[in-house]
Design a protein around this motif. Structure first.
Motif, PDB file in Angstrom:
ATOM      1  N   GLY A 111       0.820  -1.217   0.000  1.00  7.37           N
ATOM      2  CA  GLY A 111       0.000   0.000   0.000  1.00  7.37           C
ATOM      3  C   GLY A 111       0.848   1.258   0.000  1.00  7.37           C
ATOM      4  O   GLY A 111       1.975   1.249   0.496  1.00  7.37           O
ATOM      5  N   ILE A 112       0.325   2.326  -0.592  1.00  9.19           N
ATOM      6  CA  ILE A 112       0.962   3.645  -0.530  1.00  9.19           C
ATOM      7  C   ILE A 112      -0.129   4.684  -0.293  1.00  9.19           C
ATOM      8  O   ILE A 112      -1.167   4.669  -0.966  1.00  9.19           O
ATOM      9  CB  ILE A 112       1.713   4.021  -1.831  1.00  9.19           C
ATOM     10  N   LEU A 113       0.109   5.571   0.656  1.00  8.33           N
ATOM     11  CA  LEU A 113      -0.758   6.735   0.856  1.00  8.33           C
ATOM     12  C   LEU A 113      -0.046   7.936   0.261  1.00  8.33           C
ATOM     13  O   LEU A 113       1.127   8.189   0.596  1.00  8.33           O
ATOM     14  CB  LEU A 113      -1.012   6.957   2.354  1.00  8.33           C
ATOM     15  N   VAL A 114      -0.723   8.645  -0.636  1.00  4.38           N
ATOM     16  CA  VAL A 114      -0.115   9.790  -1.315  1.00  4.38           C
ATOM     17  C   VAL A 114      -1.005  11.005  -1.127  1.00  4.38           C
ATOM     18  O   VAL A 114      -2.235  10.907  -1.256  1.00  4.38           O
ATOM     19  CB  VAL A 114       0.058   9.493  -2.826  1.00  4.38           C
ATOM     20  N   ILE A 115      -0.393  12.157  -0.825  1.00  6.67           N
ATOM     21  CA  ILE A 115      -1.162  13.386  -0.605  1.00  6.67           C
ATOM     22  C   ILE A 115      -0.855  14.401  -1.702  1.00  6.67           C
ATOM     23  O   ILE A 115       0.316  14.700  -1.962  1.00  6.67           O
ATOM     24  CB  ILE A 115      -0.811  14.003   0.769  1.00  6.67           C
ATOM     25  N   ALA A 116      -1.906  14.913  -2.355  1.00  9.28           N
ATOM     26  CA  ALA A 116      -1.758  16.057  -3.251  1.00  9.28           C
ATOM     27  C   ALA A 116      -2.300  17.257  -2.476  1.00  9.28           C
ATOM     28  O   ALA A 116      -3.515  17.442  -2.419  1.00  9.28           O
ATOM     29  CB  ALA A 116      -2.524  15.840  -4.546  1.00  9.28           C
ATOM     30  N   PRO A 117      -1.403  18.041  -1.852  1.00  7.56           N
ATOM     31  CA  PRO A 117      -1.852  19.084  -0.926  1.00  7.56           C
ATOM     32  C   PRO A 117      -2.927  19.992  -1.552  1.00  7.56           C
ATOM     33  O   PRO A 117      -2.773  20.464  -2.684  1.00  7.56           O
ATOM     34  CB  PRO A 117      -0.568  19.862  -0.628  1.00  7.56           C
ATOM     35  N   GLY A 118      -3.995  20.168  -0.802  1.00  2.00           N
ATOM     36  CA  GLY A 118      -5.088  21.021  -1.262  1.00  2.00           C
ATOM     37  C   GLY A 118      -6.004  20.369  -2.273  1.00  2.00           C
ATOM     38  O   GLY A 118      -7.037  20.909  -2.636  1.00  2.00           O
TER      39      GLY A 118
END
Lengths: 310, 310, 310, 310
Positions: A266-273
């Protein structure tokens, strides 16, 4: 709020990514050091995107639970920072390690202070600090409450069989813990801290749940507000520089987004905003990160123009 | 285009930063290993911001030329990528080093392939690759043309005395170069590549010039377009993960923006889509990066909300 | 004096050793990093023993000159100790390195002080110290005079072609020298010290000459007395603990005698009070020491009961 | 047999050594990491010499029992070699480590194979191998029988309080053991092997007993014959190259004899064919070896001419 204009073609992009994943012939290698993980079907692939507008878009096996493993380090860090604040940084650094995820070399050079909270040694210290005098059971209860609140979903649990399996085979983690204890950087007996740590790693979630659970790191209005905006930025910074072990630089180069991987694929990825993204495919690349998962978020970020780097 | 709404209070913020810098009692330590740099007045401080709307805002000693030193590695990387494309990555990695800027340790473990293009060993390989069969003089001419075009300013030069000074005292860089040559990762004789490298480091610019020269990395319309959008993102990613040596993680944590520092006290910082920032103050912190410069861009990013991390 | 009773069967033992060497099918690998050495016929094998009773016994190619390479470090150490005495130990240690012969790792950890005089870095420092303000030519003259006096043979010379070849390809040694210069542990410019060092390594001798030249380390009456008895013991101790790079422990374990090997395939071995032994066979084992040479002196020591360990 | 002529002045030398030890103002520092050892009176000094002629000469506190600690590694190695023979060398090397006694660095580079049997990691593997399927109690029984037979003295015991104390504070040793277990180089669970190891280290002996117990390594007629002559030589070789951790080279340089030190302040030293020597003084030098003990055996070897190096 209205949808970010950049999210218009998202469903088409997700469709293309799923098709590419299904067509892939090289899916990497499933982690085999924990028997419970070794048996997972490598053909699975799930992807889920929670947008700032509140919508959620998923494809593939996004509702199949998997062992989040090191992705849990993000939630543990948030809890430890909540308990200790910046005092935590006296016990763990904020620099990429330049070494493999379970290396013990750096600890010897730097007297038992791990380089960052996302390598194993650092995460063990974070868990030790988050325990803060409480029993592992209480800490794990708080961890589950945090994750469930973030995901707005109570159906998230710890797989005890996986936790036990790690306890039995986790000699490298025991080595790290004893080593830090020898340097005075572990408050609790190694077996107690590692008991909590192994259970924390054994949290099971679906991509859909994990994408929702990551929304508190988007820094967007309307999202669950579990930590301060300042802390959101800092956790994202650490995910970008340190979230993929010795493949962090490459992930930043190719994807351009903060992310945290786990050996369960698994990978959690954040695209801020903009978005919180969870991807899962059990086969790993040479750095121990999901092979198809990395390729999927690389395509997603490029097609959506989500890189934080312009 | 109209100004980014977030830039409204910029001048007030710059004023506060200048006041704080002037009031600072701990200015770090001026680099003393090059005689020409050791003599610089540590009391100086300059800051200049080039915005996406085409305006430029400066305070302090923003028109005093200084030796950009390792900031030049950004321009050299752009040129080498232009010449070799992705073949460059066979000779230099993209991962943070986890070690000091001039460490030779990692080279031994990894057979002469430096970890990234921004540590000294990596930058020497980049320069060696950028030479690509040309004489140092031709390469340096191209470098100056690139920087001048980026800054839209022809009054940018190399300080030969500084270059000579580095040649005489640069034994660690000679060690790195010979070591990589021994591993077959240097095409040219060490003294030739290092001749070009030392001159490249001796480029002198003012903050105002450097901020303008960095605009090609903003990825905003109307800015000089010297490399592709994809490459802009990748260079920014490398600056964020590797741009401050063993303090890169901390810079990302505190500032949240891609940046590249030099031992002369300058830092180039990019706020993607928004601004190119140059700051200069000669005193360095323990990691070898400008002390007041780092504090200034930390305040700037926080006050302006420019972090890429939300 | 009468012959040591233990030397009675020596000639038979030497015959057996020669037969075993000639029958050997795995002769190791000739060093190929210096063109002049790469061309040597790997089928050659010579062995010569100078006894305390003044007699000398040789077999095989004991009169064929070869490049003594690192065996020269023993003579250089004797000269440097003669010039500086114990002050030399401020610049070089006396501990086994636990690393390959040309490793640079340890230098970084220990600030440019090599671990011992027999790894390359240490030998470069020893030569640098032995220069002591004199020109390389003068030092090399003294070195030859020392060796010729020890061997009582004036027909010993330096092969300039080999020295030049090393100068051209010796990038690792240049890296070591510049690195130590950067740490202030080299008095002369790297190219000057290395010029002397490469010529020192290029001394050519036969086994018969080398065995005689080693007699000053036997500590027996009637032998050439070039250094004090105390110093003899100490040089022997260093040869035993550090004389075979990262294979020193194994050599002590198998042979039980002080020895110093060279990449040209020669080994000088001392049986204190009894014999000085020189063996030569160009093929090297994995640690860079003569393969047949090591096997030969192992058999010699065992059959003659010469181990210092009982 | 008659006394070795070189032992005539022994008693006078021992008297001088005792006088020097009593007059010493810098006695080093008593190990403080085990509470039971930290309380030992640093003013004590004992020395005992067992000669090849069967006589024994002692001065000072030679009849006061002390914790032999790592000196026990010599006896454990003899037992393990007896059980496994040369198969032991597949699990542990024979090279000096070039690192501190409890370093974990080397293990990471070399996949869990310790460098030699006398650093902690190596000694743990040796004990693990010596267990060979037996319970710790049985192994410890055999160890005591071996030591008592060697010393011809049944009044030698294990101090359980010291063993327990090490078990509680031995986090570094637990780290080493788990690390090797992770690499498949430990047959038993870490707590079982370490249980045996800590008790082995807690053997208590006087200098008089230890000197007698070391006679089997003298390789002289009439001495207890517990291992073959070949093995005696090899154990002595390992003691000389590896017996004093990162101070082994210096001990060989100064003393010129095989020796094994313990953190309790004891050292066993062998003069092959001549003597077995035990010295004890609790204060340690910077390398963790007895300060006065080292000085004493240095004086003893020089005055008696016992160096193996001539």
């Amino acid at each position: 709020m209205t949808a970010d204009p950049g999210t218009a073609g998202l469903d088409a992009v997700l469709g293309d990514i799923l098709a590419a994943a299904r067509a892939s012939t090289d899916r990497g290698r499933v982690a085999d050091y924990i028997p419970e993980l070794a048996g997972v079907d490598p053909g699975q692939f799930g992807l889920s995107v929670a947008l700032a507008d509140g919508s959620q878009h998923s494809v593939g096996d996004a509702d199949v639970p998997f062992s989040i493993q090191s992705v849990s380090k993000v939630f543990a860090l948030a809890i430890a920072l909540g308990r200790l604040g910046d005092r935590l940084w006296a016990r763990v650094g904020r620099e990429p390690s330049g070494l493999a995820f379970n290396s013990i070399l750096q600890l010897e050079h730097e007297q038992g202070i791990p380089r960052n909270p996302f390598i194993n040694a650092g995460a063990i210290v974070v868990t030790d600090a988050a325990l803060a005098g409480h029993a592992p059971r209480e800490y794990l209860g708080e961890l589950l409450r945090f994750i469930r609140a973030a995901a707005e979903d109570d159906d998230i649990h710890i797989n005890d069989a996986v936790a036990r399996s790690e306890t039995e085979t986790g000699h490298r983690n025991f080595a790290l813990a004893h080593y830090m204890r020898a340097h005075g950087n572990l408050d609790n007996p190694p077996e107690l801290t590692l008991g909590a740590y192994f259970h924390q790693c054994a949290v099971e979630m679906t991509c859909a749940q994990l994408a929702r659970a990551g929304r508190f790191l988007m820094g967007a209005p309307g999202m669950p507000r579990l930590v301060s905006a300042d802390r959101v930025r800092r956790i994202n910074a650490l995910m970008l520089t340190c979230g993929h072990y010795d493949g962090s630089g490459d992930f930043a180069f190719r994807v351009g987004l903060p992310g945290k991987s786990g050996v369960g694929g698994g990978i959690l990825v954040i695209a801020p905003g903009r978005a919180s993204v969870a991807v899962w495919s059990p086969g790993l690349n040479a750095q121990g990160n999901s092979k198809l998962g990395t390729e999927a978020v690389e395509m997603l970020a490029r097609r959506m123009g989500w890189s934080v780097f312009g």
